[in-house]
Write an enzyme that holds these catalytic residues in place. Sequence first.
Site, PDB file in Angstrom:
ATOM      1  CG  HIS A   1      23.002 107.606  32.559  1.00 43.62           C
ATOM      2  ND1 HIS A   1      21.961 107.452  31.680  1.00 43.62           N
ATOM      3  CD2 HIS A   1      23.021 106.479  33.299  1.00 43.62           C
ATOM      4  CE1 HIS A   1      21.376 106.294  31.871  1.00 43.62           C
ATOM      5  NE2 HIS A   1      22.004 105.672  32.848  1.00 43.62           N
TER       6      HIS A   1
ATOM      7  CG  ASP B   1      23.468 102.688  31.069  1.00 50.37           C
ATOM      8  OD1 ASP B   1      23.661 101.712  30.327  1.00 50.37           O
ATOM      9  OD2 ASP B   1      22.731 102.626  32.078  1.00 50.37           O
TER      10      ASP B   1
ATOM     11  CD  GLU C   1      25.455 101.723  34.004  1.00 51.90           C
ATOM     12  OE1 GLU C   1      24.481 101.222  34.590  1.00 51.90           O
ATOM     13  OE2 GLU C   1      25.839 102.897  34.199  1.00 51.90           O
TER      14      GLU C   1
ATOM     15  CD  GLN D   1      23.704 101.160  38.510  1.00 48.98           C
ATOM     16  OE1 GLN D   1      22.864 101.887  39.017  1.00 48.98           O
ATOM     17  NE2 GLN D   1      23.716 100.907  37.228  1.00 48.98           N
TER      18      GLN D   1
ATOM     19  CE  LYS E   1      19.281  99.828  37.695  1.00 47.96           C
ATOM     20  NZ  LYS E   1      20.147 100.821  37.066  1.00 47.96           N
TER      21      LYS E   1
ATOM     22  CB  THR F   1      16.392 103.812  39.520  1.00 49.85           C
ATOM     23  OG1 THR F   1      15.470 104.185  38.484  1.00 49.85           O
ATOM     24  CG2 THR F   1      15.634 103.743  40.835  1.00 49.85           C
ATOM     25  CB  CYS F   2      15.898 108.603  37.088  1.00 41.40           C
ATOM     26  SG  CYS F   2      15.065 107.420  35.997  1.00 41.40           S
TER      27      CYS F   2
END
Length: 445
Positions: free
Chosen positions: A212, A254, A291, A347, A349, A378-379
């Site tokens: 990432h 990303d 990304e 993605q 999401k 998402t984190c």
Amino acid sequence: MEITGIHATPGYSGFFFDDQRAIKRGAQQDGFTYEGDPVTDGFDEIRQAGETIIVDIELADGTVVRGDCAAVQYSGAGGRDPLFQAAEYAPVIEGPVADELEGRDATDFLDNAEALENMQVDVRGSGASSSQPDANASGAGDRLHTAIRYGVSQALLAAAAEAENTTRTDVLADALGTEPATEPVPVFGQSGDDRYNNTEKMFVKGVPVLPHALINSVEKIGEDGEVLLEYVEWLVERSQELGPEGYEPRFHIDVYGMIGEIFAAPYDREEVVDYFAALEAAAAPYPIQIEGPMDAGNRADQIDAMVELREGLAEAGVGVDIVADEWCNTFEDVQAFVDAEAADLVQVKTPDLGGIHRSGQAVRYCEGTETRAYLGGTCNETETSARACAHVALATDAAQVLAKPGMGFDEGYMIVENEMRRTIARREREQLTPDTDTDEVTADD
């Protein structure tokens, strides 16, 4: 089994909310936080604590199951729903959402999730202290925030699995008409800003897709892209030094639109294609996918820009895959990117699609096309929502699934990978017949 109660408790998520627009405009880091004023509506600071709502659903037999509402780190950006504030939205869940779902049969997962997806609520007033949510009988009002649909649908999924004494993977597979994966879906690890130490951890554990890298500023990519090229060369070198025998990673970076930024004045497609060719060479012998190469400011322009880039890469024989993220939020957005052949991967999401079944439907939409589905998120989620997404990944056999929550890598990888492994093991045990679980030899053997 009947749903008898729904409760909402504000809590913390696994990371933070960040004002992406302020960061892209050059906000400087001050330790872990950022200096300056936010520019996106709802933010009090450029970086502020992530929030969740813990949703408990009670069943008639006294069982309690859970889902967690979550919104992406960069809320309010790229066409997404606004900043999610738990104290403001908890009354919506305990009020009109509970009124809609209590008394329903927990085994009717898809019907229950669609009822939630289609709800409209009139929220009068503004701010957490003055909001007074009421169900609007006329059907007027606002659609529920994606985070609410996401968290409550996770709890509905868990309720159906509990009522049917089966796995959440099987409930989703039945609802979506799929055959679940029999091996864990490749996990995509995210390093956060600690893109060297965390990535070395990934190499040691043999993570299939990584890192990432959070390339969200000119400083991190380089004014001519040279910093990212050096990083990719480092990825190859360290993966070969630290990875297990036979390790063949796929690199996924990303860049948050930064390639479009550094080549913006003027934008020269040939120059951009040459840069992608350099990335491909730096990553060899491993595949690389980028990304969010640009952020065009709206969905239509983003699709056009990515189609143009894909065509340029194909004409030049450059084998770098591009991944849609910005402006690819809803199920309808996924459809638009896939139909236009604007990306090699989209993605999905998960918090942005609302109900968790919608993420599964979005993955399925990619079937039979040239576009692969990356089940992301998402984190800034929780361990509960991450486990729920592991079941979506298995039920749909997605191309890859994100390790989450948090930016420490290890915890998210453990949560997602282990949830898939324990589910596969349980399904294998349950599918064994008594005859296959014995060493007895018959006369015909």
